[in-house]
Design a protein around this motif. Structure first.
Motif, PDB file in Angstrom:
ATOM      1  N   ILE A 150       0.859  -1.185   0.000  1.00  0.00           N
ATOM      2  CA  ILE A 150       0.000   0.000   0.000  1.00  0.00           C
ATOM      3  C   ILE A 150       0.898   1.240   0.000  1.00  0.00           C
ATOM      4  O   ILE A 150       1.705   1.434   0.905  1.00  0.00           O
ATOM      5  N   PHE A 151       0.739   2.073  -1.036  1.00  0.00           N
ATOM      6  CA  PHE A 151       1.498   3.315  -1.176  1.00  0.00           C
ATOM      7  C   PHE A 151       0.590   4.514  -0.908  1.00  0.00           C
ATOM      8  O   PHE A 151      -0.636   4.427  -1.019  1.00  0.00           O
ATOM      9  N   GLU A 152       1.221   5.633  -0.621  1.00  0.00           N
ATOM     10  CA  GLU A 152       0.533   6.911  -0.549  1.00  0.00           C
ATOM     11  C   GLU A 152      -0.194   7.137  -1.875  1.00  0.00           C
ATOM     12  O   GLU A 152       0.324   6.798  -2.937  1.00  0.00           O
ATOM     13  N   ASN A 153      -1.396   7.664  -1.810  1.00  0.00           N
ATOM     14  CA  ASN A 153      -2.264   7.941  -2.965  1.00  0.00           C
ATOM     15  C   ASN A 153      -2.876   6.705  -3.603  1.00  0.00           C
ATOM     16  O   ASN A 153      -3.511   6.803  -4.642  1.00  0.00           O
ATOM     17  N   ASP A 154      -2.706   5.546  -2.979  1.00  0.00           N
ATOM     18  CA  ASP A 154      -3.461   4.371  -3.418  1.00  0.00           C
ATOM     19  C   ASP A 154      -4.915   4.530  -3.003  1.00  0.00           C
ATOM     20  O   ASP A 154      -5.231   5.233  -2.029  1.00  0.00           O
ATOM     21  N   LEU A 155      -5.786   3.873  -3.733  1.00  0.00           N
ATOM     22  CA  LEU A 155      -7.198   3.808  -3.357  1.00  0.00           C
ATOM     23  C   LEU A 155      -7.442   2.416  -2.798  1.00  0.00           C
ATOM     24  O   LEU A 155      -7.041   1.414  -3.402  1.00  0.00           O
ATOM     25  N   ILE A 156      -8.081   2.375  -1.640  1.00  0.00           N
ATOM     26  CA  ILE A 156      -8.326   1.112  -0.963  1.00  0.00           C
ATOM     27  C   ILE A 156      -9.782   1.014  -0.570  1.00  0.00           C
ATOM     28  O   ILE A 156     -10.475   2.025  -0.459  1.00  0.00           O
ATOM     29  N   MET A 157     -10.245  -0.210  -0.382  1.00  0.00           N
ATOM     30  CA  MET A 157     -11.618  -0.425   0.079  1.00  0.00           C
ATOM     31  C   MET A 157     -11.637  -1.633   0.994  1.00  0.00           C
ATOM     32  O   MET A 157     -10.705  -2.427   1.033  1.00  0.00           O
ATOM     33  N   THR A 190      -5.165   3.737  -7.958  1.00  0.00           N
ATOM     34  CA  THR A 190      -4.535   4.947  -7.420  1.00  0.00           C
ATOM     35  C   THR A 190      -5.411   6.141  -7.772  1.00  0.00           C
ATOM     36  O   THR A 190      -6.358   6.020  -8.548  1.00  0.00           O
ATOM     37  N   ILE A 191      -5.050   7.283  -7.211  1.00  0.00           N
ATOM     38  CA  ILE A 191      -5.817   8.496  -7.534  1.00  0.00           C
ATOM     39  C   ILE A 191      -5.722   8.838  -9.012  1.00  0.00           C
ATOM     40  O   ILE A 191      -6.547   9.566  -9.529  1.00  0.00           O
ATOM     41  N   HIS A 192      -4.717   8.297  -9.691  1.00  0.00           N
ATOM     42  CA  HIS A 192      -4.533   8.584 -11.121  1.00  0.00           C
ATOM     43  C   HIS A 192      -5.392   7.696 -12.012  1.00  0.00           C
ATOM     44  O   HIS A 192      -5.530   7.957 -13.198  1.00  0.00           O
ATOM     45  N   ARG A 199      -2.610   7.539   6.819  1.00  0.00           N
ATOM     46  CA  ARG A 199      -3.988   7.308   7.218  1.00  0.00           C
ATOM     47  C   ARG A 199      -4.826   7.199   5.947  1.00  0.00           C
ATOM     48  O   ARG A 199      -4.323   7.327   4.847  1.00  0.00           O
ATOM     49  N   LYS A 200      -6.132   7.024   6.135  1.00  0.00           N
ATOM     50  CA  LYS A 200      -7.038   6.988   4.990  1.00  0.00           C
ATOM     51  C   LYS A 200      -8.135   8.022   5.184  1.00  0.00           C
ATOM     52  O   LYS A 200      -8.481   8.387   6.304  1.00  0.00           O
ATOM     53  N   ILE A 243     -14.743   4.086  -0.927  1.00  0.00           N
ATOM     54  CA  ILE A 243     -13.371   4.040  -1.429  1.00  0.00           C
ATOM     55  C   ILE A 243     -12.579   5.094  -0.669  1.00  0.00           C
ATOM     56  O   ILE A 243     -13.014   6.238  -0.525  1.00  0.00           O
ATOM     57  N   PHE A 244     -11.407   4.677  -0.184  1.00  0.00           N
ATOM     58  CA  PHE A 244     -10.562   5.562   0.602  1.00  0.00           C
ATOM     59  C   PHE A 244      -9.263   5.859  -0.139  1.00  0.00           C
ATOM     60  O   PHE A 244      -8.746   5.007  -0.860  1.00  0.00           O
ATOM     61  N   GLN A 245      -8.733   7.056   0.075  1.00  0.00           N
ATOM     62  CA  GLN A 245      -7.420   7.438  -0.429  1.00  0.00           C
ATOM     63  C   GLN A 245      -6.428   7.362   0.721  1.00  0.00           C
ATOM     64  O   GLN A 245      -6.712   7.824   1.828  1.00  0.00           O
ATOM     65  N   VAL A 246      -5.260   6.801   0.467  1.00  0.00           N
ATOM     66  CA  VAL A 246      -4.197   6.758   1.463  1.00  0.00           C
ATOM     67  C   VAL A 246      -3.460   8.092   1.412  1.00  0.00           C
ATOM     68  O   VAL A 246      -3.053   8.537   0.339  1.00  0.00           O
ATOM     69  N   ILE A 247      -3.324   8.733   2.572  1.00  0.00           N
ATOM     70  CA  ILE A 247      -2.686  10.047   2.653  1.00  0.00           C
ATOM     71  C   ILE A 247      -1.635  10.051   3.762  1.00  0.00           C
ATOM     72  O   ILE A 247      -1.644   9.190   4.636  1.00  0.00           O
ATOM     73  N   TRP A 248      -0.752  11.036   3.715  1.00  0.00           N
ATOM     74  CA  TRP A 248       0.149  11.306   4.825  1.00  0.00           C
ATOM     75  C   TRP A 248      -0.551  12.332   5.706  1.00  0.00           C
ATOM     76  O   TRP A 248      -1.003  13.369   5.223  1.00  0.00           O
TER      77      TRP A 248
END
Length: 113
Positions: free
Chosen positions: A55-62, A107-109, A84-85, A71-76
């Protein structure tokens, strides 16, 4: 924790090796000559989803076990000094990542909020 990085150049990801040389197929660069902005560099969170995907920063996870519609975005999070998400496309609430039940779905992209 292993320090791993990737960077988005606007079309695809470049992945860094231990010497911070970013690789993309047979192309490579360092941070000085990179075809991406330094703000596009994303860090591995140290967490792995239930499919063993990093799991990387800016990944989308559920979380299919709780609510597959969210759907959550991984952020710093500077306030928490950690990853966190947050619900994708929103500013809060910011919550911890429970990787045992999370799945990386993109990812967010690759998604639009």
């Amino acid at each position: 924790m292993i320090k791993l990085f990737r960077a988005w150049d606007g079309q695809e990801y470049w992945y860094a090796n231990k010497d911070l040389i970013f690789l993309n197929g047979d192309k490579y660069c360092n941070l000085v000559e990179a075809p991406f902005d330094l703000s596009a560099v994303e860090q591995f969170t140290g967490k792995i989803d239930y499919n063993k995907v990093q799991i990387f920063e800016n990944d989308l996870i559920m979380n299919n076990f709780q609510d597959s519609a969210k759907i959550f975005q991984v952020i710093w999070s500077p306030n928490d000094c950690g990853f966190r998400k947050v619900l994708f496309g929103q500013n809060g609430p910011i919550t911890p990542i429970d990787e045992a039940f999370m799945e990386v779905i993109g990812t967010i992209h690759s998604h639009k909020p």
